[in-house]
Design a protein around this motif. Structure first.
Motif, PDB file in Angstrom:
ATOM      1  N   ASP A  82      91.571  39.632  92.138  1.00 16.80           N
ATOM      2  CA  ASP A  82      92.019  39.114  93.433  1.00 16.80           C
ATOM      3  C   ASP A  82      93.360  39.697  93.872  1.00 16.80           C
ATOM      4  OD1 ASP A  82      89.748  37.536  93.579  1.00 16.80           O
ATOM      5  OD2 ASP A  82      90.714  35.884  92.496  1.00 16.80           O
ATOM      6  N   ASP A  83      93.979  40.504  93.031  1.00 16.39           N
ATOM      7  CA  ASP A  83      95.280  41.098  93.362  1.00 16.39           C
ATOM      8  C   ASP A  83      95.074  42.557  93.744  1.00 16.39           C
ATOM      9  OD1 ASP A  83      97.937  41.537  93.760  1.00 16.39           O
ATOM     10  OD2 ASP A  83      98.561  41.032  91.727  1.00 16.39           O
ATOM     11  N   LYS A  84      94.529  42.753  94.932  1.00 14.94           N
ATOM     12  CA  LYS A  84      94.209  44.099  95.427  1.00 14.94           C
ATOM     13  C   LYS A  84      95.488  44.857  95.761  1.00 14.94           C
ATOM     14  CE  LYS A  84      89.633  43.356  95.944  1.00 14.94           C
ATOM     15  NZ  LYS A  84      89.183  42.676  94.783  1.00 14.94           N
ATOM     16  N   GLN A  85      95.534  46.114  95.374  1.00  9.61           N
ATOM     17  CA  GLN A  85      96.636  47.010  95.712  1.00  9.61           C
ATOM     18  C   GLN A  85      96.148  47.873  96.873  1.00  9.61           C
ATOM     19  OE1 GLN A  85      99.686  46.716  93.910  1.00  9.61           O
ATOM     20  NE2 GLN A  85      98.503  44.912  93.304  1.00  9.61           N
ATOM     21  N   VAL A  86      96.842  47.805  97.990  1.00 12.82           N
ATOM     22  CA  VAL A  86      96.447  48.516  99.204  1.00 12.82           C
ATOM     23  C   VAL A  86      97.608  49.378  99.681  1.00 12.82           C
ATOM     24  CG1 VAL A  86      94.764  46.752  99.878  1.00 12.82           C
ATOM     25  CG2 VAL A  86      97.137  46.580 100.660  1.00 12.82           C
ATOM     26  N   ALA A  87      97.386  50.142 100.758  1.00 10.70           N
ATOM     27  CA  ALA A  87      98.427  51.015 101.303  1.00 10.70           C
ATOM     28  C   ALA A  87      99.733  50.245 101.466  1.00 10.70           C
ATOM     29  CB  ALA A  87      97.982  51.595 102.644  1.00 10.70           C
ATOM     30  N   GLY A  88     100.794  50.807 100.910  1.00 10.22           N
ATOM     31  CA  GLY A  88     102.104  50.183 100.972  1.00 10.22           C
ATOM     32  C   GLY A  88     102.438  49.321  99.768  1.00 10.22           C
ATOM     33  N   SER A  89     101.498  49.158  98.834  1.00  9.48           N
ATOM     34  CA  SER A  89     101.752  48.346  97.638  1.00  9.48           C
ATOM     35  C   SER A  89     102.488  49.164  96.589  1.00  9.48           C
ATOM     36  CB  SER A  89     100.444  47.855  97.017  1.00  9.48           C
ATOM     37  OG  SER A  89      99.742  47.021  97.894  1.00  9.48           O
ATOM     38  N   TYR A  90     103.515  48.556  96.004  1.00  6.00           N
ATOM     39  CA  TYR A  90     104.232  49.138  94.867  1.00  6.00           C
ATOM     40  C   TYR A  90     104.022  48.221  93.677  1.00  6.00           C
ATOM     41  CZ  TYR A  90     108.032  49.843  91.578  1.00  6.00           C
ATOM     42  OH  TYR A  90     108.753  50.021  90.426  1.00  6.00           O
ATOM     43  N   LEU A  91     103.618  48.795  92.552  1.00  9.58           N
ATOM     44  CA  LEU A  91     103.384  48.016  91.346  1.00  9.58           C
ATOM     45  C   LEU A  91     104.273  48.533  90.229  1.00  9.58           C
ATOM     46  CD1 LEU A  91     101.614  45.875  89.842  1.00  9.58           C
ATOM     47  CD2 LEU A  91     100.171  47.796  89.162  1.00  9.58           C
ATOM     48  N   PHE A  92     104.989  47.630  89.573  1.00  7.88           N
ATOM     49  CA  PHE A  92     105.766  47.951  88.382  1.00  7.88           C
ATOM     50  C   PHE A  92     105.008  47.408  87.186  1.00  7.88           C
ATOM     51  CE2 PHE A  92     108.696  46.700  85.033  1.00  7.88           C
ATOM     52  CZ  PHE A  92     109.372  47.897  84.823  1.00  7.88           C
ATOM     53  N   GLU A  93     104.797  48.255  86.191  1.00  8.81           N
ATOM     54  CA  GLU A  93     104.105  47.835  84.976  1.00  8.81           C
ATOM     55  C   GLU A  93     105.054  47.993  83.800  1.00  8.81           C
ATOM     56  OE1 GLU A  93     100.618  50.247  84.553  1.00  8.81           O
ATOM     57  OE2 GLU A  93      99.934  49.811  86.567  1.00  8.81           O
ATOM     58  N   PRO A  94     105.358  46.908  83.104  1.00 11.38           N
ATOM     59  CA  PRO A  94     106.222  47.025  81.939  1.00 11.38           C
ATOM     60  C   PRO A  94     105.474  47.646  80.755  1.00 11.38           C
ATOM     61  CG  PRO A  94     105.498  44.760  82.216  1.00 11.38           C
ATOM     62  CD  PRO A  94     104.984  45.533  83.392  1.00 11.38           C
ATOM     63  N   GLY A  95     106.227  48.275  79.861  1.00 10.22           N
ATOM     64  CA  GLY A  95     105.615  48.758  78.627  1.00 10.22           C
ATOM     65  C   GLY A  95     104.966  47.591  77.909  1.00 10.22           C
ATOM     66  N   GLY A  96     103.845  47.852  77.261  1.00 11.37           N
ATOM     67  CA  GLY A  96     103.122  46.807  76.555  1.00 11.37           C
ATOM     68  C   GLY A  96     102.027  46.156  77.375  1.00 11.37           C
ATOM     69  N   SER A  97     101.922  46.512  78.665  1.00 14.19           N
ATOM     70  CA  SER A  97     100.864  45.913  79.485  1.00 14.19           C
ATOM     71  C   SER A  97      99.516  46.560  79.161  1.00 14.19           C
ATOM     72  CB  SER A  97     101.194  46.037  80.978  1.00 14.19           C
ATOM     73  OG  SER A  97     101.338  47.383  81.357  1.00 14.19           O
ATOM     74  N   ILE A  98      98.468  45.778  79.327  1.00 13.57           N
ATOM     75  CA  ILE A  98      97.095  46.228  79.053  1.00 13.57           C
ATOM     76  C   ILE A  98      96.241  45.861  80.245  1.00 13.57           C
ATOM     77  CG2 ILE A  98      95.067  45.994  77.560  1.00 13.57           C
ATOM     78  CD1 ILE A  98      96.974  45.105  75.319  1.00 13.57           C
ATOM     79  N   HIS A  99      95.457  46.829  80.738  1.00 17.39           N
ATOM     80  CA  HIS A  99      94.607  46.565  81.896  1.00 17.39           C
ATOM     81  C   HIS A  99      93.588  47.680  82.094  1.00 17.39           C
ATOM     82  CE1 HIS A  99      98.656  48.019  83.251  1.00 17.39           C
ATOM     83  NE2 HIS A  99      97.900  49.071  83.339  1.00 17.39           N
TER      84      HIS A  99
END
Length: 168
Positions: A82-99
């Motif tokens: 439900d957390d769609k990333q669309v034009a203009g979205s910036y995502l920060f992912e910390p080390g240790g994340s899994i996806h």
């Protein structure tokens, strides 16, 4: 305060104009890219990546941080549908994340992204078994193989360093 002495004189700017470069297609199935910086020694990969609709990357564990900006299209992590990333979205992912990265089949056209990745992705299959390690060196190898097959000579920033002792 005086202007610092220049340590590295630059003869020219280090700039990749992706609008003038050829897109390297299917570096992975449905994954096309423009390499920007591949720094094997420091574990840094900077890419402009375009994904076709319906692409799902392997589930992966990040050893370092990621900055990911979506320029067009739509994607999401399977774990966060439900957390769609669309034009203009910036995502920060910390080390240790899994996806698990996924572009919906319903997307019209390519999803265009810009990413700065520190470290590696440790990739796993659907059963949680280790598949491979994707880092700057691995990206460079598969990208160069795809580029060669397509008759493309990629233009990207690559540190030219060698390790040695400093002057004594």
């Amino acid at each position: 305060m005086a202007l610092p002495e220049m340590i590295n004189h630059m003869e020219h700017l280090l700039c990749v104009h992706t609008n003038e470069e050829k897109l390297i297609k299917d570096v992975l199935p449905g994954v096309h890219l423009y390499p920007l910086v591949l720094d094997v020694e420091n574990g840094l990969w900077v890419l402009r990546v375009q994904f076709e609709p319906g692409v799902t990357l392997p589930t992966h564990f990040h050893t370092g941080i990621v900055h990911l900006y979506t320029m067009s299209g739509c994607w999401h992590y399977v774990e966060y549908p439900d957390d769609k990333q669309v034009a203009g979205s910036y995502l920060f992912e910390p080390g240790g994340s899994i996806h698990t990265f996924h572009t919906p089949e319903t997307n019209e056209g390519l999803t265009d992204t810009f990413m700065v990745v520190h470290g590696a992705n440790i990739n796993f299959d659907a059963d949680g078994n280790f598949v491979n390690i994707m880092d700057a060196g691995w990206i460079e190898q598969v990208m160069l193989a795809a580029a060669k097959e397509q008759g493309i000579e990629p233009h990207y920033i690559k540190p030219k360093s060698s390790y040695d002792f400093s002057d004594r």
